[in-house]
Write a protein that holds these residues in place. Sequence first.
Motif, PDB file in Angstrom:
ATOM      1  N   ARG A 302       0.868  -1.130  -0.139  1.00  0.00           N
ATOM      2  CA  ARG A 302      -0.042   0.142   0.062  1.00  0.00           C
ATOM      3  C   ARG A 302       0.972   1.172  -0.086  1.00  0.00           C
ATOM      4  O   ARG A 302       1.874   1.370   0.762  1.00  0.00           O
ATOM      5  CB  ARG A 302      -0.851   0.078   1.144  1.00  0.00           C
ATOM      6  CG  ARG A 302      -1.890   1.106   1.540  1.00  0.00           C
ATOM      7  CD  ARG A 302      -2.884   1.160   0.299  1.00  0.00           C
ATOM      8  NE  ARG A 302      -3.905   2.226   0.445  1.00  0.00           N
ATOM      9  CZ  ARG A 302      -4.310   2.955  -0.431  1.00  0.00           C
ATOM     10  NH1 ARG A 302      -3.928   2.712  -1.767  1.00  0.00           N
ATOM     11  NH2 ARG A 302      -5.267   3.703  -0.267  1.00  0.00           N
ATOM     12  N   ASN A 308      -3.771   3.975  -7.696  1.00  0.00           N
ATOM     13  CA  ASN A 308      -3.964   2.317  -7.713  1.00  0.00           C
ATOM     14  C   ASN A 308      -4.119   2.225  -9.097  1.00  0.00           C
ATOM     15  O   ASN A 308      -5.019   2.665  -9.917  1.00  0.00           O
ATOM     16  CB  ASN A 308      -5.049   1.787  -6.767  1.00  0.00           C
ATOM     17  CG  ASN A 308      -5.050   0.472  -6.760  1.00  0.00           C
ATOM     18  OD1 ASN A 308      -4.221  -0.366  -7.346  1.00  0.00           O
ATOM     19  ND2 ASN A 308      -6.507   0.126  -6.473  1.00  0.00           N
ATOM     20  N   GLN A 309      -3.395   1.203  -9.665  1.00  0.00           N
ATOM     21  CA  GLN A 309      -3.680   0.781 -11.198  1.00  0.00           C
ATOM     22  C   GLN A 309      -4.614  -0.316 -11.224  1.00  0.00           C
ATOM     23  O   GLN A 309      -4.350  -1.637 -10.863  1.00  0.00           O
ATOM     24  CB  GLN A 309      -2.252   0.448 -11.785  1.00  0.00           C
ATOM     25  CG  GLN A 309      -1.151   1.673 -11.735  1.00  0.00           C
ATOM     26  CD  GLN A 309      -1.602   2.799 -12.634  1.00  0.00           C
ATOM     27  OE1 GLN A 309      -2.246   2.737 -13.516  1.00  0.00           O
ATOM     28  NE2 GLN A 309      -1.683   3.910 -11.927  1.00  0.00           N
ATOM     29  N   ILE A 310      -5.789  -0.210 -11.902  1.00  0.00           N
ATOM     30  CA  ILE A 310      -6.810  -1.355 -11.960  1.00  0.00           C
ATOM     31  C   ILE A 310      -6.703  -2.387 -13.368  1.00  0.00           C
ATOM     32  O   ILE A 310      -7.465  -2.989 -13.427  1.00  0.00           O
ATOM     33  CB  ILE A 310      -8.053  -0.880 -11.895  1.00  0.00           C
ATOM     34  CG1 ILE A 310      -8.398   0.177 -12.884  1.00  0.00           C
ATOM     35  CG2 ILE A 310      -8.265  -0.169 -10.085  1.00  0.00           C
ATOM     36  CD1 ILE A 310      -9.807   0.668 -12.636  1.00  0.00           C
ATOM     37  N   ASP A 316       1.626  -3.267 -11.292  1.00  0.00           N
ATOM     38  CA  ASP A 316       1.498  -2.272  -9.987  1.00  0.00           C
ATOM     39  C   ASP A 316       2.351  -2.790  -8.913  1.00  0.00           C
ATOM     40  O   ASP A 316       1.612  -3.659  -8.365  1.00  0.00           O
ATOM     41  CB  ASP A 316       0.091  -1.931  -9.743  1.00  0.00           C
ATOM     42  CG  ASP A 316      -0.325  -0.887  -8.818  1.00  0.00           C
ATOM     43  OD1 ASP A 316       0.960  -0.518  -8.322  1.00  0.00           O
ATOM     44  OD2 ASP A 316      -1.621  -0.488  -8.326  1.00  0.00           O
ATOM     45  N   ASN A 319       0.413  -0.974  -5.003  1.00  0.00           N
ATOM     46  CA  ASN A 319      -0.879  -1.095  -4.404  1.00  0.00           C
ATOM     47  C   ASN A 319      -1.227  -2.359  -4.602  1.00  0.00           C
ATOM     48  O   ASN A 319      -1.887  -2.293  -6.016  1.00  0.00           O
ATOM     49  CB  ASN A 319      -2.007   0.195  -4.459  1.00  0.00           C
ATOM     50  CG  ASN A 319      -1.412   1.647  -3.906  1.00  0.00           C
ATOM     51  OD1 ASN A 319      -1.737   1.634  -2.732  1.00  0.00           O
ATOM     52  ND2 ASN A 319      -0.803   2.317  -4.852  1.00  0.00           N
ATOM     53  N   PHE A 320      -1.107  -3.326  -4.122  1.00  0.00           N
ATOM     54  CA  PHE A 320      -1.879  -4.720  -4.501  1.00  0.00           C
ATOM     55  C   PHE A 320      -2.016  -5.525  -3.296  1.00  0.00           C
ATOM     56  O   PHE A 320      -1.440  -5.539  -2.240  1.00  0.00           O
ATOM     57  CB  PHE A 320      -1.014  -5.121  -5.818  1.00  0.00           C
ATOM     58  CG  PHE A 320       0.454  -5.472  -5.196  1.00  0.00           C
ATOM     59  CD1 PHE A 320       0.880  -6.645  -4.225  1.00  0.00           C
ATOM     60  CD2 PHE A 320       1.542  -4.597  -5.236  1.00  0.00           C
ATOM     61  CE1 PHE A 320       1.869  -6.928  -3.924  1.00  0.00           C
ATOM     62  CE2 PHE A 320       2.826  -4.764  -4.614  1.00  0.00           C
ATOM     63  CZ  PHE A 320       3.082  -5.984  -4.170  1.00  0.00           C
TER      64      PHE A 320
END
Length: 454
Positions: A302, A308-310, A316, A319-320
Amino acid sequence: MAQRSIRRWFLGAALSLGLLALPAPAEAADKVVYDLGKILEIAERNHPNVLAARARLAQVRAQLDEAHRAPFSQFRMTGGVGLAPTVLGNNMFSPNTDVSLTSSLGLAWRASVDGVVPLWTFGKITNLWEAAEANVEVNKANVEKERDAVRLDVRRAYFGLQLARDGALLLKDVRAAIDKAIGKMKASIEEDEGDPIELFKLQTYTAELEVREAEVTRYTSVTLAGLRFFTGIPELDIPDVPLKPPTHKLGHVSRYLTAARLHRPELAMARAGVQARRAQVEVARAQLFPDIGLGLNAGYARAPEVANQINPFGSDTANFFWYGAAITFQWKLDFLPQSARIKYAEAQLEEMRATEKLALGGAGVEVETAYAEVVDWQRRVDAYSKAVSYARKWLVTVQQGIDVGTREEKDVLDAAKAFATNRFNLMNATMELDLAMSRLAKATGWDAIAPDGL
């Protein structure tokens, strides 16, 4: 001669205990009196060698616990906390640059866990457990081996102390008889009826008795110091009871050879050693095959300042959250070196098998030797008992003849010497019989046959 016998046996006992350099302890006002059985129990509980053996046993038991738990604890957790610059946008466009240090920074953190649960190792784990369990058995037998050694040392000191005190009483009785004869001879000389030369002979023997009394005092201090060291009780003393032969009735030698195979700790150690080496050979052979397991992993990262890459096709790392499981294997392809390791393990197994044969044969020799010593000292006890009976009758007859005037005071010297010598020989043979039975108990691992066996 009583002089040589006393010096030989007590000096041997003192040297075996390694206590000649120890000063005689001061007599305590309140002594703690224990019999042989209690002293053996206390010595087994307090002797440093037994304590060290128990500590080694606790160590290998801990290693066994580690061997059971380690294969299923192959997990690792990593993580960290750091600074991350503000990064907005997506994989197509971002208003920020790739500069790591900017005026806008925030905390970021991540943690992950990964590991493998073994499913099939072709015997590596189970054979390692077997080797560790065999090592525990080796150290269990080593504790008993140290106990047997301590028991023999305690009995040697205990019987030596009994012999010293019995010898002191014997010297006291002989001295009383000699002093009585000296008194009468002095009276005869004063009346010009006695021979001064015979008086000098008796007085010379009295002086020799004083030397023996001094030796007995020293040996008593030495053996008592040994018992106090073994038990850790400074005020220890033993009951004032005479030496007695062992109560165990000797059977056929085959009985004791069988007992040695069943109870001798050195043989148990050798058998457990063979089991451990055999397990190590199987471990070495299993190294030729892969380790198959269930791989597990999970992680979380985090960084609030990073967008955040969705997009699933975009990487990424800020954030994962992820997790996964898979069947994995690990295979070391060093077949040629491993074949040499197998031969090495097999050679160690053959060495241990040879050691087991040596231990079995050596135990048999020790049992037969100790058995022969017991038989020998039993015969000596019987023979010296007869000699003491004859010498006592001789001494009593001479003393009665002196009292009624049919014999001269000088005749008591030879009778007293014969009685003292044979009486001491009997006491010494009784002590040696007790020790021979104790050595037979140690050679067989059957401590119950020894005097006050536990």
